[in-house]
Design an enzyme around this catalytic site. Structure first.
Site, PDB file in Angstrom:
ATOM      1  N   GLU A 283       0.840  -1.213   0.000  1.00  0.00           N
ATOM      2  CA  GLU A 283       0.000   0.000   0.000  1.00  0.00           C
ATOM      3  C   GLU A 283       0.869   1.254   0.000  1.00  0.00           C
ATOM      4  O   GLU A 283       0.573   2.238  -0.685  1.00  0.00           O
ATOM      5  CB  GLU A 283      -0.895   0.036   1.253  1.00  0.00           C
ATOM      6  CG  GLU A 283      -1.813  -1.153   1.427  1.00  0.00           C
ATOM      7  CD  GLU A 283      -1.169  -2.287   2.219  1.00  0.00           C
ATOM      8  OE1 GLU A 283       0.015  -2.587   2.004  1.00  0.00           O
ATOM      9  OE2 GLU A 283      -1.869  -2.873   3.057  1.00  0.00           O
TER      10      GLU A 283
ATOM     11  N   CYS B 172      -2.012  -3.333   7.303  1.00  0.00           N
ATOM     12  CA  CYS B 172      -1.550  -3.540   8.680  1.00  0.00           C
ATOM     13  C   CYS B 172      -1.876  -2.341   9.565  1.00  0.00           C
ATOM     14  O   CYS B 172      -2.138  -1.237   9.091  1.00  0.00           O
ATOM     15  CB  CYS B 172      -0.063  -3.853   8.705  1.00  0.00           C
ATOM     16  SG  CYS B 172       0.975  -2.490   8.206  1.00  0.00           S
TER      17      CYS B 172
ATOM     18  N   CYS C 229      -0.008   0.673   7.491  1.00  0.00           N
ATOM     19  CA  CYS C 229      -0.599   1.016   6.187  1.00  0.00           C
ATOM     20  C   CYS C 229      -2.002   1.595   6.345  1.00  0.00           C
ATOM     21  O   CYS C 229      -2.416   2.447   5.565  1.00  0.00           O
ATOM     22  CB  CYS C 229      -0.670  -0.218   5.297  1.00  0.00           C
ATOM     23  SG  CYS C 229       0.954  -0.779   4.789  1.00  0.00           S
TER      24      CYS C 229
ATOM     25  N   ALA D 237      22.040 -48.483  -7.101  1.00  0.00           N
ATOM     26  CA  ALA D 237      22.244 -49.100  -5.786  1.00  0.00           C
ATOM     27  C   ALA D 237      23.487 -48.547  -5.080  1.00  0.00           C
ATOM     28  O   ALA D 237      23.524 -48.417  -3.854  1.00  0.00           O
ATOM     29  CB  ALA D 237      22.349 -50.613  -5.934  1.00  0.00           C
TER      30      ALA D 237
ATOM     31  N   ASP E 253      26.147 -37.201  -1.082  1.00  0.00           N
ATOM     32  CA  ASP E 253      26.176 -36.332  -2.282  1.00  0.00           C
ATOM     33  C   ASP E 253      26.954 -35.037  -2.066  1.00  0.00           C
ATOM     34  O   ASP E 253      27.233 -34.336  -3.031  1.00  0.00           O
ATOM     35  CB  ASP E 253      24.745 -35.937  -2.696  1.00  0.00           C
ATOM     36  CG  ASP E 253      23.885 -37.144  -3.031  1.00  0.00           C
ATOM     37  OD1 ASP E 253      24.462 -38.203  -3.324  1.00  0.00           O
ATOM     38  OD2 ASP E 253      22.642 -37.003  -3.007  1.00  0.00           O
TER      39      ASP E 253
ATOM     40  N   LEU F 122      23.105 -27.066  -1.795  1.00  0.00           N
ATOM     41  CA  LEU F 122      21.780 -26.621  -1.329  1.00  0.00           C
ATOM     42  C   LEU F 122      21.586 -25.111  -1.421  1.00  0.00           C
ATOM     43  O   LEU F 122      20.828 -24.538  -0.641  1.00  0.00           O
ATOM     44  CB  LEU F 122      21.513 -27.101   0.117  1.00  0.00           C
ATOM     45  CG  LEU F 122      21.541 -28.611   0.339  1.00  0.00           C
ATOM     46  CD1 LEU F 122      21.382 -28.918   1.829  1.00  0.00           C
ATOM     47  CD2 LEU F 122      20.437 -29.319  -0.451  1.00  0.00           C
TER      48      LEU F 122
ATOM     49  N   ARG G 159      21.712 -20.731  -7.215  1.00  0.00           N
ATOM     50  CA  ARG G 159      22.730 -20.242  -8.141  1.00  0.00           C
ATOM     51  C   ARG G 159      22.010 -19.419  -9.213  1.00  0.00           C
ATOM     52  O   ARG G 159      21.393 -19.987 -10.134  1.00  0.00           O
ATOM     53  CB  ARG G 159      23.489 -21.423  -8.741  1.00  0.00           C
ATOM     54  CG  ARG G 159      24.306 -22.173  -7.673  1.00  0.00           C
ATOM     55  CD  ARG G 159      25.070 -23.346  -8.208  1.00  0.00           C
ATOM     56  NE  ARG G 159      24.215 -24.445  -8.592  1.00  0.00           N
ATOM     57  CZ  ARG G 159      23.730 -25.363  -7.739  1.00  0.00           C
ATOM     58  NH1 ARG G 159      24.006 -25.293  -6.449  1.00  0.00           N
ATOM     59  NH2 ARG G 159      22.975 -26.348  -8.179  1.00  0.00           N
TER      60      ARG G 159
ATOM     61  N   GLY H  57      17.027 -37.771   1.088  1.00  0.00           N
ATOM     62  CA  GLY H  57      17.023 -39.117   0.527  1.00  0.00           C
ATOM     63  C   GLY H  57      15.709 -39.826   0.839  1.00  0.00           C
ATOM     64  O   GLY H  57      14.820 -39.260   1.486  1.00  0.00           O
TER      65      GLY H  57
ATOM     66  N   LEU I 169      14.599 -40.085   4.885  1.00  0.00           N
ATOM     67  CA  LEU I 169      14.074 -38.886   5.542  1.00  0.00           C
ATOM     68  C   LEU I 169      12.781 -38.427   4.859  1.00  0.00           C
ATOM     69  O   LEU I 169      11.812 -38.038   5.526  1.00  0.00           O
ATOM     70  CB  LEU I 169      15.135 -37.768   5.527  1.00  0.00           C
ATOM     71  CG  LEU I 169      14.787 -36.511   6.324  1.00  0.00           C
ATOM     72  CD1 LEU I 169      14.466 -36.834   7.777  1.00  0.00           C
ATOM     73  CD2 LEU I 169      15.933 -35.494   6.261  1.00  0.00           C
TER      74      LEU I 169
END
Ligand code: AOF
Ligand code: ZN
Length: 389
Positions: free
Chosen positions: A64, A87, A96, A177, A213, A217, A220, A319, A322
């Site tokens: 706003e 708000c 606002c 595997a 791996d 995380l 980019r 993985g 999890l």
């Protein structure tokens, strides 16, 4: 506040859905305003849009305020369309509702109330006390929530929205595997994952993925494949990295883990009793939560992310174990799967490790929300159907 549906709109209000739709579009142009909600605002006068605004990041003007600054004197007697209740509190910026009153606007049309306890109806009340008529376009309420699903979930339930991302072959396998998994999907799907990361407040993984791996995380920017306009709308967001979160019940994260060494903040969640060495983990903030069968209690991690780090939306990139644990615990809101046109064979690893289902009665039921082709891959979006018992 007056509730009004699209079918009840009078002749002079026929433009309202289109104007609110435009405000929604402006809000959605920013992928995340973490920890704040995404909000858009349009000022209309005599059938014309005189100003537009959106909220880009905490500390920057609210939607706003941005629209009012653009409108200048034209704000007087304008009708304001805003995707969230204005708000009423003094936060990082001023209220606002007060700014709208001072600008002399005629009417305010909102899509939904703000669940922030410092606002929660008080913004509407302040406007009404100043003699401004406030409407809620009821057909837009669901869209107002869908625009900020994690913000509403955090405010209402003390938990962030959880998205689970996975990549698999046509036969539902994720890695060979021996763990070899690099580049199952194409470059377009990987760019899409980069956008998911950018829109997330935290990227969460498990220590096994870190050990196997060594993922970064991070976001980019060069891999996002943003248009000029997207680049511009998200320029603030592109300056930050989402939090990176590792669940590590025995503190096995190696100090040389790639994700600990790059720009941005890392958190490690471990159990109260974990005794692993911490000195070499100085690069991460350590949180201890309760344990369940020797593992960190997942719901406690989520509660902490919402409470301590104001996370609205988190992305789980983990993985099969999890991922399966989050699903079994009923903590997942969305599953995003990229399906590659490959068949990895039955020796390869499955998408989720969830043992113990003896009959179809046990299975986790999902609803498919979206199917899209991204390059050579297919992107699937599912929501678990919450059982009612
Ligand atoms: C609005 N318009 O564009 C947004 C609102 O402390 P601050 O200044 O960063 O305010 C954050 C809170 O303001 C946020 O939690 C939510 O209640 C509201 N967000 N409100 O009127 C906006 N982004
Ligand atoms: Zn505000």
């Amino acid at each position: 506040m007056e509730q009004i549906s699209n079918s009840q709109l009078q002749e002079h209000q026929q433009q309202w859905p289109a104007l609110m739709g435009r405000a929604m579009e402006l809000a959605a142009s920013v992928l995340s305003a973490h920890p704040n909600p995404r909000v858009g605002c349009v000022l209309e006068k005599q059938g014309r849009i005189v100003a537009e605004g959106w909220h880009e990041a905490p500390g920057l003007p609210h939607a706003e305020a941005m629209a009012l600054a653009m409108a200048g004197e034209q704000a007087a007697q304008a009708t304001v369309f805003v995707t969230l209740e204005p708000c009423s509190h003094h936060g990082r910026t001023g209220p606002c509702s007060e700014a709208l009153i001072n600008a002399g606007v005629a009417e305010v049309v909102i899509a939904g109330l703000d669940p922030n306890p410092s606002v929660a109806g008080q913004g509407v009340a302040a406007l009404q006390q100043a003699g401004i008529r406030v409407w809620q376009l009821s057909d837009f309420e669901a869209r107002a929530r869908a625009l900020n699903p994690g913000y509403f979930k955090r405010r209402e339930q003390g938990l962030p929205l959880v998205r689970l991302k996975a990549a698999m072959s046509l036969d539902g396998r994720t890695a060979m595997a021996d763990g070899e998994a690099k580049w199952i999907t194409g470059a377009e799907a990987r760019a899409d994952v980069q956008r998911l990361r950018l829109a997330s407040d935290a990227i969460l993984t498990g220590v096994n993925t870190v050990l196997l791996d060594d993922p970064s995380l991070n976001v980019r920017p060069e891999n996002l494949r943003f248009s000029e306009a997207e680049q511009q709308a998200n320029s603030q967001l592109l300056r930050r990295q989402p939090l990176r979160v590792i669940l590590d019940s025995q503190l096995r994260t190696p100090a040389v883990a790639r994700t600990l060494g790059i720009e941005g903040q890392c958190l490690i969640y471990t159990t109260a009793e974990a005794a692993g060495s911490r000195s070499h983990l100085a690069k991460a903030e350590l949180h201890r939560v309760s344990s369940e069968s020797g593992r960190v209690h997942l719901a406690s991690v989520l509660e902490s992310l919402a409470r301590d780090h104001e996370c609205n939306e988190i992305l789980v990139e983990a993985g099969p174990t999890l991922g399966g644990a989050f699903l079994s615990a009923g903590l997942v809101d969305e599953i995003i799967v990229y399906m590659a046109p490959k068949i990895l064979g039955s020796d390869a690893k499955p998408l989720f490790e969830i043992a113990g289902f003896k009959s179809l009665d046990h299975c986790i039921e999902l609803q498919c929300q979206d199917v899209r082709q991204v390059g050579p891959d297919v992107r699937l979006l599912y929501r678990p159907i919450l059982s009612t018992d």
